[in-house]
Design an enzyme around this catalytic site. Structure first.
Site, mmCIF file in Angstrom:
data_model
loop_
_atom_site.group_PDB
_atom_site.id
_atom_site.type_symbol
_atom_site.label_atom_id
_atom_site.label_comp_id
_atom_site.label_asym_id
_atom_site.label_seq_id
_atom_site.Cartn_x
_atom_site.Cartn_y
_atom_site.Cartn_z
ATOM 1 N NE ARG A 142 -46.746 -2.629 -26.385
ATOM 2 C CZ ARG A 142 -47.433 -1.540 -26.072
ATOM 3 N NH1 ARG A 142 -46.875 -0.372 -26.196
ATOM 4 N NH2 ARG A 142 -48.652 -1.616 -25.637
ATOM 5 C CB THR A 189 -38.084 -3.588 -21.688
ATOM 6 O OG1 THR A 189 -38.561 -4.475 -22.727
ATOM 7 C CG2 THR A 189 -37.337 -4.393 -20.650
ATOM 8 C CG ASP A 228 -54.349 -5.009 -26.990
ATOM 9 O OD1 ASP A 228 -53.345 -5.164 -26.288
ATOM 10 O OD2 ASP A 228 -54.491 -5.554 -28.112
ATOM 11 C CG ASP A 240 -56.658 -8.048 -26.221
ATOM 12 O OD1 ASP A 240 -56.243 -9.152 -26.662
ATOM 13 O OD2 ASP A 240 -56.270 -7.546 -25.154
HETATM 14 N N1 URA Z 1 -51.064 -1.193 -28.985
HETATM 15 C C1 URA Z 1 -52.406 -1.175 -28.912
HETATM 16 O O1 URA Z 1 -53.060 -2.140 -29.318
HETATM 17 N N2 URA Z 1 -53.026 -0.102 -28.361
HETATM 18 C C2 URA Z 1 -52.350 0.966 -27.933
HETATM 19 O O2 URA Z 1 -52.966 1.932 -27.468
HETATM 20 C C3 URA Z 1 -50.940 0.938 -28.018
HETATM 21 C C4 URA Z 1 -50.322 -0.155 -28.558
#
Ligand code: URA
Length: 216
Positions: free
Chosen positions: A111, A115, A207, A210
């Site tokens: 990502r 943007t 995330d 992570d």
């Molecule tokens: N990606 C993630 O890992 N967590 C989110 O909340 C949104 C996208």
């Protein structure tokens, strides 16, 4: 057990108590990397039951210790699990435990933090995708941009069908994916409240990549 949302029969919320219990444990910020990964693995196995519910079976003749019988089997090779890197790996492992014969494709997308658009860096799919059913997996359907980009690429290979499986989503992600790919059913354990301005799902679980890989 999966329940289509009242507003959209193509969004399947897997509301089985075991799925919901494990999701709750994963959401907690003090869940360790090890327990997060283990729970995601278990949850993915449970979700695989729902997603493969309409998989075709064929009759084969087998010998039990007592007699010959005709019994049903699936052809796992007809299924392609496509993992959106890197977090998709977390769902892929659990699903492969249940359908070990499935073929596997990978799509590397990141990502762009400014943007929030998906940028592709890797794409590898099995041969003869047009003869197979595809399940694209990514734990979080957030903005929907990665899912749309991944499904755009997969669709160009003309598979028999495409489903999308995530752990968590939100109204914004569902709207984006349904608009771009109205033929793709979405399977999820929960639809959360909203996205924040950084593209994270609220209340969410943080995330996913992570938390799976301990890179926070
Ligand atoms: N990606 C993630 O890992 N967590 C989110 O909340 C949104 C996208």
């Amino acid at each position: 057990m999966s329940t289509p949302t009242s507003s959209d029969p193509q969004v399947h919320v897997i509301d089985h108590p075991l799925v919901q219990h494990k999701l709750t444990l994963m959401r907690r910020k003090d869940a360790s990397t090890n327990s997060f990964r283990t729970l995601l693995n278990e949850l993915s196995m449970l979700m695989a039951y729902e997603v493969t519910r309409d998989m075709p079976t064929q009759e084969v003749e087998i010998e039990t210790p007592l007699e010959t019988m005709t019994a049903k089997m699936i052809d796992g090779k007809k299924l392609v699990l496509v993992s959106i890197l890197r977090a998709g790996t977390g769902i892929l492992d659990g699903m492969l435990t249940v359908v070990p014969g499935a073929r596997v494709g990978h799509i590397g997308l990141y990502r762009d933090p400014k943007t929030l658009q998906a940028v592709e860096y890797y794409f590898k799919m099995p041969k003869d995708t047009q003869e197979r059913d595809v399940v694209v997996v990514d734990p979080m359907l957030a903005t929907g941009n990665s899912a749309v980009a991944a499904i755009d690429r997969v669709k160009a290979l003309k598979p028999k069908s495409i489903k999308f499986v995530c752990l968590l989503t939100c109204p914004e992600g569902i709207a984006t994916l349904r608009k771009a790919h109205p033929d793709v059913d979405i399977y999820t354990a929960a639809v959360d409240r909203q996205l924040n301005s950084h593209g994270y799902i609220l209340p969410g679980l943080g995330d996913a990549g992570d938390r799976i890989f301990g890179t926070q």
